[in-house]
Design an enzyme around this catalytic site. Sequence first.
Site, short mmCIF file in Angstrom:
data_model
loop_
_atom_site.label_atom_id
_atom_site.label_comp_id
_atom_site.label_asym_id
_atom_site.label_seq_id
_atom_site.Cartn_x
_atom_site.Cartn_y
_atom_site.Cartn_z
N GLU A 85 -19.24 -15.04 21.52
CA GLU A 85 -19.02 -14.43 22.84
C GLU A 85 -19.03 -15.57 23.83
OE1 GLU A 85 -18.64 -11.13 23.66
OE2 GLU A 85 -18.79 -10.37 21.62
N CYS A 135 -20.45 -14.28 32.84
CA CYS A 135 -19.27 -14.67 32.05
C CYS A 135 -18.03 -13.88 32.45
CB CYS A 135 -19.55 -14.46 30.57
SG CYS A 135 -20.05 -12.77 30.19
P1 NAD Z 1 -24.83 -22.74 26.26
O1 NAD Z 1 -23.70 -22.79 25.33
O2 NAD Z 1 -25.23 -23.99 26.95
O3 NAD Z 1 -26.17 -22.22 25.53
C1 NAD Z 1 -26.17 -21.05 24.73
C2 NAD Z 1 -27.21 -21.19 23.64
O4 NAD Z 1 -26.87 -22.30 22.81
C3 NAD Z 1 -28.64 -21.44 24.14
O5 NAD Z 1 -29.51 -20.61 23.42
C4 NAD Z 1 -28.88 -22.90 23.85
O6 NAD Z 1 -30.22 -23.18 23.53
C5 NAD Z 1 -28.00 -23.18 22.65
N1 NAD Z 1 -27.53 -24.56 22.62
C6 NAD Z 1 -27.25 -25.37 23.68
N2 NAD Z 1 -26.81 -26.58 23.25
C7 NAD Z 1 -26.83 -26.54 21.90
C8 NAD Z 1 -26.48 -27.47 20.88
N3 NAD Z 1 -26.07 -28.70 21.18
N4 NAD Z 1 -26.62 -27.09 19.60
C9 NAD Z 1 -27.04 -25.85 19.28
N5 NAD Z 1 -27.38 -24.92 20.22
C10 NAD Z 1 -27.28 -25.26 21.50
O7 NAD Z 1 -24.48 -21.58 27.33
P2 NAD Z 1 -25.24 -21.15 28.65
O8 NAD Z 1 -25.20 -22.28 29.63
O9 NAD Z 1 -26.57 -20.57 28.33
O10 NAD Z 1 -24.29 -19.96 29.14
C11 NAD Z 1 -23.13 -20.21 29.85
C12 NAD Z 1 -21.88 -20.00 29.05
O11 NAD Z 1 -21.94 -18.82 28.29
C13 NAD Z 1 -20.65 -19.82 29.92
O12 NAD Z 1 -19.56 -20.49 29.35
C14 NAD Z 1 -20.41 -18.32 29.91
O13 NAD Z 1 -19.09 -17.93 30.19
C15 NAD Z 1 -20.81 -17.98 28.53
N6 NAD Z 1 -21.24 -16.60 28.43
C16 NAD Z 1 -20.48 -15.73 27.72
C17 NAD Z 1 -20.85 -14.39 27.65
C18 NAD Z 1 -20.07 -13.37 26.87
O14 NAD Z 1 -20.63 -12.31 26.61
N7 NAD Z 1 -18.85 -13.61 26.48
C19 NAD Z 1 -21.99 -13.97 28.31
C20 NAD Z 1 -22.73 -14.91 29.01
C21 NAD Z 1 -22.36 -16.21 29.06
#
Ligand code: NAD
Length: 459
Positions: free
Chosen positions: A212, A246
């Site tokens: 997502e 998002c």
């Molecule tokens: P992110 O990708 O930075 O983090 C998401 C998760 O991944 C966190 O739990 C984090 O701990 C983990 N993570 C971060 N870096 C990692 C790595 N190097 N290796 C493994 N895991 C890692 O996202 P965010 O900043 O929390 O959220 C923002 C993004 O999420 C935006 O792009 C937004 O559009 C998207 N988003 C999508 C939806 C949807 O339902 N489609 C909903 C909310 C947010």
Amino acid sequence: MASAHLSDTVSRLRSHYDAGRTKPIPWRLAQLKGLDRMLKEAGDELAAALGEDLGKAAPESFLAEIDFVAAEVRSMRKHLRSWLRPKRVHTPPHLQPAKSYLLREPLGLVLVIGPFNYPVQLTLTPLAGALACGNAVVVKPSESSPATSAALARLLGAYLDPEAVAVVEGGAEATSALLGERMDHIFFTGSAKVGRIVAKAAAEHLTPVTLELGGKSPAIVEPGVDLAAAARRIAWAKFMNAGQTCLAPDYVIALDGVGPELERHLAEAVREMYGHAPAESEDYGRIVDERSFDRLAAFLDEGRLVCGGGHNREARYIAPTVLADVDAKDAVMAEEVFGPVLPILSLETLDEAIAHVNAGEKPLALYAFTNADTTKRKLLTRTSSGAVGFNVPTAHIDVPGLPFGGVGASGLGAYHGKWSIETFSHAKAVLEKPLAPDTMQVVYPPFTSVKEKIMRRLR
Ligand code: NAD
């Protein structure tokens, strides 16, 4: 959590699953009931944690997170038995007598990785789906919303079967360690960048993933619509949670000269919702961390400022900001904004708008403010996005019968309601045929012309 401890946790959950404890429907319903009770009894605690992490106003936390999940859980409890009922399918004549059906079986151990922005909704909604399907689940909330992560760890441990649900807190390191373990499904919500890391790690074990993700969701505005109403809906969807949504309209495409009037209405809508000093509004959120603040603050110098622009790094505050006269090549138009900065791109025709949208990655949603059926048809048939909202952004997430998910770079797979059942279970194909009479004789060698005729006729 140290990695040995983490492996122990994963093995404990897997043994519980393998022993069949999570499969009975009463167990699943009890977990959903536990979630429901948790949301009722600890709603205020969760709202307080969301306030601490993101400056979210409590009514917004209930609307978009706590009550949202409660509605999903209630609907699952109500429909679960019928959704899980084996589904008969037609058996072709050459295999008769027989019956064919689909059985929904759990996947096993599911890993749910959540983002920071709606940390309750986006961890608990997939968790509810995974439990409804009889899986054991590891939940990894985002470290960027630490108060909510801690609250979830405490509460889920108290309200759900601790042998089947574990919360692992931490950042990239914890997630990497979890990704090294064999899972039966990984449900990830977050950025495309981390989505790629997750998909690569999952490929090692051939684990299926749901991704997502996000992207640049446009809001196209045509002349002839009520611009004041359109501006209010865009401002509401964009500046909720300080733009960290998002599904928020990422940018506006103002068609055929509507830009100047729309700008005035957007500025007015922001004033109506957050007052002259949004920094003092109890209803306006904060940017999650300084890294995101710095990224967003850099956009404030682009285009022409229509309203907002104020910011304070210490308070992680960026005013609801509208920028006009941006260029398609500006940074604010090149990457997902994911904050309270709304650029307006002015284009002449719908065809130009469609070409612009199609030149980028497929967005999570496409919104259009229009009265024209021809416009709706053109957008539906000539663009691709996870969802479409005509005259209302983001609200489709609240329609239980609609799947929630992206397409292409905005995601893979979908969930919510019945769609969660498809995501978190396997549709096992079953064919049952009696041994007598042995109608299969006709396909056994040696082949004869009579057998061949019968075989070909029955197909
Ligand atoms: P992110 O990708 O930075 O983090 C998401 C998760 O991944 C966190 O739990 C984090 O701990 C983990 N993570 C971060 N870096 C990692 C790595 N190097 N290796 C493994 N895991 C890692 O996202 P965010 O900043 O929390 O959220 C923002 C993004 O999420 C935006 O792009 C937004 O559009 C998207 N988003 C999508 C939806 C949807 O339902 N489609 C909903 C909310 C947010």
